[in-house]
Enzyme design. Structure first.
Site, PDB file in Angstrom:
ATOM      1  CE1 TYR A  94       0.374   1.820   4.300  1.00  0.00           C
ATOM      2  CE2 TYR A  94       0.790  -0.530   4.550  1.00  0.00           C
ATOM      3  CZ  TYR A  94       0.873   0.763   5.043  1.00  0.00           C
ATOM      4  OH  TYR A  94       1.458   0.995   6.264  1.00  0.00           O
ATOM      5  CB  CYS A  95       1.415   4.164  -1.739  1.00  0.00           C
ATOM      6  SG  CYS A  95       0.160   4.321  -3.035  1.00  0.00           S
ATOM      7  CD1 TRP A  96      -2.401  10.075  -0.156  1.00  0.00           C
ATOM      8  CD2 TRP A  96      -1.834   9.696   1.956  1.00  0.00           C
ATOM      9  NE1 TRP A  96      -3.163  10.908   0.625  1.00  0.00           N
ATOM     10  CE2 TRP A  96      -2.837  10.700   1.942  1.00  0.00           C
ATOM     11  CE3 TRP A  96      -1.337   9.281   3.188  1.00  0.00           C
ATOM     12  CZ2 TRP A  96      -3.327  11.297   3.093  1.00  0.00           C
ATOM     13  CZ3 TRP A  96      -1.834   9.879   4.350  1.00  0.00           C
ATOM     14  CH2 TRP A  96      -2.808  10.878   4.291  1.00  0.00           C
ATOM     15  CB  SER A 102       0.954   0.825  -3.596  1.00  0.00           C
ATOM     16  OG  SER A 102      -0.228   1.420  -4.098  1.00  0.00           O
ATOM     17  CE1 TYR A 123      -1.992   5.365   7.996  1.00  0.00           C
ATOM     18  CE2 TYR A 123      -2.726   7.438   7.023  1.00  0.00           C
ATOM     19  CZ  TYR A 123      -2.413   6.677   8.137  1.00  0.00           C
ATOM     20  OH  TYR A 123      -2.532   7.227   9.388  1.00  0.00           O
TER      21      TYR A 123
END
Length: 352
Positions: A94-96, A102, A123
């Site tokens: 995952y990323c933001w 991601s 996130y």
């Protein structure tokens, strides 16, 4: 494939081998999904640089430079941090917001042959579940607060009860602050979001059929605020109250806070602002005790002049329902153990 988080508990039952946070180190430090490792595809400087180029020059140029950096950093992670994994490894990335960072990293992992998936919404999706649990819901837990004047070994009792198998919420441990005037720790406190993540993880692991013991606190521990659902549940909770003689408390505090008391310069700096609240004569007396190194007498004076009046004012405001009081005699190890066992018995009797 993507994993859609429908509740906070869903992330704890994800079933993947590794959760990878590809955001920058600063983003990860502020907060991250419990158990995640940080393999940033853009470091803090690179992320800021790409963002500046995107806003001030050209989105296309930013994407081109960003892509080169992302794949370069991803290749480095695969070569070093991930090289030991076999073909059946299943990571969750995952990323933001579950976008390019991601997506690119997960694509590369799948091309190698690993079964990599993404968290839908990244996130931000996780953070929404934390907010739902701590801000928008009522906690399905029964709390009992452990109250008492400063220096009555409440934190020590909590830790001993946890070792005995009781359900204990150690707020000061999560907040990395001892919850008092001299409670700051050298390590500093986590960010508010990180504090809430750890709280959410801890609370979701408790059994609703058993009571949860928590030390009586104000709505703020150091710089951190207790989230609404927890604070509301605590305000309604009955109390166990621990009592002990003033001198015994002062002696206990002088031992518990020895690290703070030994740093006279820092101690003076923490106490000076209280002149406005406690008066110059009172604080001058504290300063003289510090100068003479009379730590027990200092703790006694702080209790009489500051801690105890603040506690009494709080009690009048909160009006807790005290269901039992426990006297800890001389606050020796043996005396604390006796009270701990008494509380453990009471908690067992409160189980559904």
């Amino acid at each position: 494939m993507t994993l859609k988080l429908m509740s906070f508990q869903a992330i704890q039952k994800h079933g993947y081998d590794t959760v990878i946070d590809v955001r920058s180190p600063a983003e990860f430090a502020e907060d991250h999904i419990p158990g995640a490792i940080n393999l940033p595809v853009l470091d803090d400087h690179e992320r800021a640089m790409v963002g500046t180029i995107y806003k001030q020059e050209s989105p296309f140029k930013a994407r081109k430079i960003g892509a080169a950096l992302v794949f370069r950093n991803a290749a480095n992670h695969i070569e070093k941090s991930l090289s030991h994994h076999e073909g059946g490894w299943k990571p969750l990335v995952y990323c933001w917001r579950g976008g390019k960072r991601s997506g690119s990293f997960s694509w590369m992992l799948r091309e190698i042959g690993w079964r990599s998936d993404l968290i839908e919404g990244g996130y931000r999706s996780y953070r929404r579940q934390v907010t739902q649990l701590l801000y928008d819901s009522t906690l399905d837990l029964r709390f009992v607060q452990l109250g008492g004047y400063t220096g009555t070994a409440k934190t020590d009792i909590l830790h001993r009860l946890r070792d005995l198998g009781a359900q204990v919420l150690d707020l000061e441990g999560v907040a990395q602050h001892r919850g008092s005037l001299l409670g700051a720790m050298p390590s500093g406190q986590p960010a508010q979001k990180r504090f809430e993540s750890i709280l959410a993880q801890t609370l979701s692991g408790f059994d609703p059929k058993r009571p949860v013991l928590v030390e009586a606190e104000s709505s703020k521990i150091g710089k951190l605020n207790l989230p609404p659902s927890l604070w509301e549940a605590m305000k309604k909770a009955p109390w166990f109250e621990v009592t002990a003689h003033l001198f015994a408390r002062a002696k206990y505090l002088s031992q518990t806070y020895s690290d703070v008391l030994e740093n006279r310069e820092e101690l003076v700096a923490r106490l000076q602002p209280l002149r406005h609240f406690r008066g110059h004569a009172t604080v001058d007396n504290w300063m003289q005790l510090i100068e003479r190194g009379e730590n027990v007498q200092l703790c006694l004076a702080l209790s009489q002049d500051h801690y105890d009046p603040a506690y009494d004012k709080s009690i009048r405001s909160v009006g807790p329902k005290v269901i039992r009081r426990f006297d800890v005699a001389d606050l020796s190890v043996g005396a604390i153990d006796v009270v701990t066992r008494q509380i453990a018995t009471d908690l067992q009797q409160m189980e559904i």
